[in-house]
Design a protein around this motif. Structure first.
Motif, PDB file in Angstrom:
ATOM      1  N   ASP A   1       0.984  -1.188   0.032  1.00 50.13           N
ATOM      2  CA  ASP A   1       0.005  -0.036  -0.038  1.00 50.13           C
ATOM      3  C   ASP A   1       0.711   1.278  -0.179  1.00 50.13           C
ATOM      4  O   ASP A   1       1.831   1.462   0.445  1.00 50.13           O
ATOM      5  N   ASP A   2       0.395   2.164  -0.850  1.00 51.67           N
ATOM      6  CA  ASP A   2       0.894   3.508  -0.839  1.00 51.67           C
ATOM      7  C   ASP A   2       0.441   4.545   0.125  1.00 51.67           C
ATOM      8  O   ASP A   2      -0.932   4.725   0.243  1.00 51.67           O
ATOM      9  N   VAL A   3       1.121   5.319   1.026  1.00 53.15           N
ATOM     10  CA  VAL A   3       0.679   6.100   1.816  1.00 53.15           C
ATOM     11  C   VAL A   3       1.581   7.516   1.677  1.00 53.15           C
ATOM     12  O   VAL A   3       2.664   7.169   1.632  1.00 53.15           O
ATOM     13  N   SER A   4       0.864   8.630   1.576  1.00 53.64           N
ATOM     14  CA  SER A   4       1.389   9.941   1.662  1.00 53.64           C
ATOM     15  C   SER A   4       1.506  10.568   2.998  1.00 53.64           C
ATOM     16  O   SER A   4       0.569  10.749   3.866  1.00 53.64           O
ATOM     17  N   LEU A   5       2.904  10.945   3.295  1.00 54.23           N
ATOM     18  CA  LEU A   5       3.032  11.708   4.636  1.00 54.23           C
ATOM     19  C   LEU A   5       3.789  12.996   4.379  1.00 54.23           C
ATOM     20  O   LEU A   5       4.192  13.006   3.340  1.00 54.23           O
ATOM     21  N   PRO A   6       3.365  13.877   5.381  1.00 48.89           N
ATOM     22  CA  PRO A   6       4.014  15.156   5.355  1.00 48.89           C
ATOM     23  C   PRO A   6       5.549  15.051   5.404  1.00 48.89           C
ATOM     24  O   PRO A   6       6.131  14.358   6.274  1.00 48.89           O
TER      25      PRO A   6
ATOM     26  N   THR B   1      -6.197   4.142   3.615  1.00 51.03           N
ATOM     27  CA  THR B   1      -6.448   2.855   2.576  1.00 51.03           C
ATOM     28  C   THR B   1      -7.701   2.246   2.777  1.00 51.03           C
ATOM     29  O   THR B   1      -8.145   1.607   1.972  1.00 51.03           O
ATOM     30  N   GLY B   2      -8.310   2.255   3.974  1.00 52.87           N
ATOM     31  CA  GLY B   2      -9.344   1.599   4.331  1.00 52.87           C
ATOM     32  C   GLY B   2      -9.237   0.064   4.466  1.00 52.87           C
ATOM     33  O   GLY B   2     -10.043  -0.780   4.728  1.00 52.87           O
TER      34      GLY B   2
END
Length: 264
Positions: free
Chosen positions: A208-213, A241-242
């Protein structure tokens, strides 16, 4: 009226009020130890982090050492009452947008951005900084810190230098494929997929890809890290992502708090 005061001062002058001297209460029990004596003020350390400031002419003399005309219980109660009043005033003053002055009240160092039990974030002309709550007090001019203007400027220069060095190291480390570790480096949260000035995309072990600051990244002793524990990151991924949260190793740093450096 002048004669008794002069006699009292003369008597006080014969009492040993040097630093390290033990002071006794009116019942002859040990009150505490003198931690400082400057001019007419004497500070007595009562133990357990409590101190009381008394005028030098408040001390009498016993065979075992200096004494005051109150019991330790009375002194501690007065100190606790004064501390409670001061804390209530401080809580009322620590509001977002409030000016924060230097120790002597002559200079405005910044404004309160956020106040919490573990510290207070100030917005200053050179950036945000987090200080412990006990560094603040309410003086005659209003909310202030225990720093003079010069001391605060020097501290901010040191903080900004350290932050710049960390940012440079993070920029070098943020390359595709680099491991991203949890706050203390105990768990690998994922790998860098891409990075920009504002965000970093991390690919987890589950794909899964997750965007972080970008501001959430720092250098830990183990290398590139994000300001999340393994459990916090797992929750963030699940929310984004759910999907079920990835099972990272959360045992080593699950209870670790977030770092003190405010996000820019």
């Amino acid at each position: 009226m002048a004669a008794p005061a002069t006699a009292q001062d003369a008597a006080a002058a014969t009492v040993d009020l040097s630093v390290g001297t033990k002071v006794f209460d009116s019942a002859g029990a040990e009150l505490g130890t003198i931690s400082s004596a400057q001019g007419a003020n004497v500070v007595v350390d009562l133990g357990e982090g409590k101190q009381v400031t008394l005028p030098s002419n408040a001390f009498g003399k016993l065979e075992q050492g200096p004494t005051i005309g109150a019991t330790k219980a009375q002194v501690v109660a007065a100190v606790d009452q004064a501390a409670a009043g001061s804390d209530a005033k401080l809580t009322a003053a620590l509001q977002p947008g409030a000016d924060v002055r230097s120790a002597n009240g002559t200079a405005i160092l910044g404004k309160v951005k956020l106040a919490a039990a573990d510290g207070v974030v100030l917005t200053t002309p050179t950036g945000d900084v987090k200080l412990p709550r006990n560094a603040f007090f309410v003086g005659q001019a209003g909310l202030a810190t225990s720093f003079t203007a010069d001391q605060f400027a020097a501290a901010m220069a040191e903080v900004n230098t350290a932050a710049a060095a960390n940012d440079a190291a993070v920029a070098t480390a943020l390359v595709p494929g680099a491991d991203v570790r949890s706050l203390k480096g105990a768990a690998v949260l994922g790998k860098v997929k891409s990075a920009s000035a504002a965000t970093v995309v991390v690919t987890t072990a589950a794909g899964d890809d997750v965007s972080l600051p970008r501001s959430a990244f720092l250098m830990s002793p183990a290398g590139l890290a994000a300001a999340y524990t393994a459990e916090q990151f797992a929750s963030a991924v699940a929310q984004a992502t759910g999907a079920p949260a990835p099972q990272a190793d959360a045992t080593a740093d699950a209870a670790t708090p977030a770092p003190d450096k405010p996000a820019s």
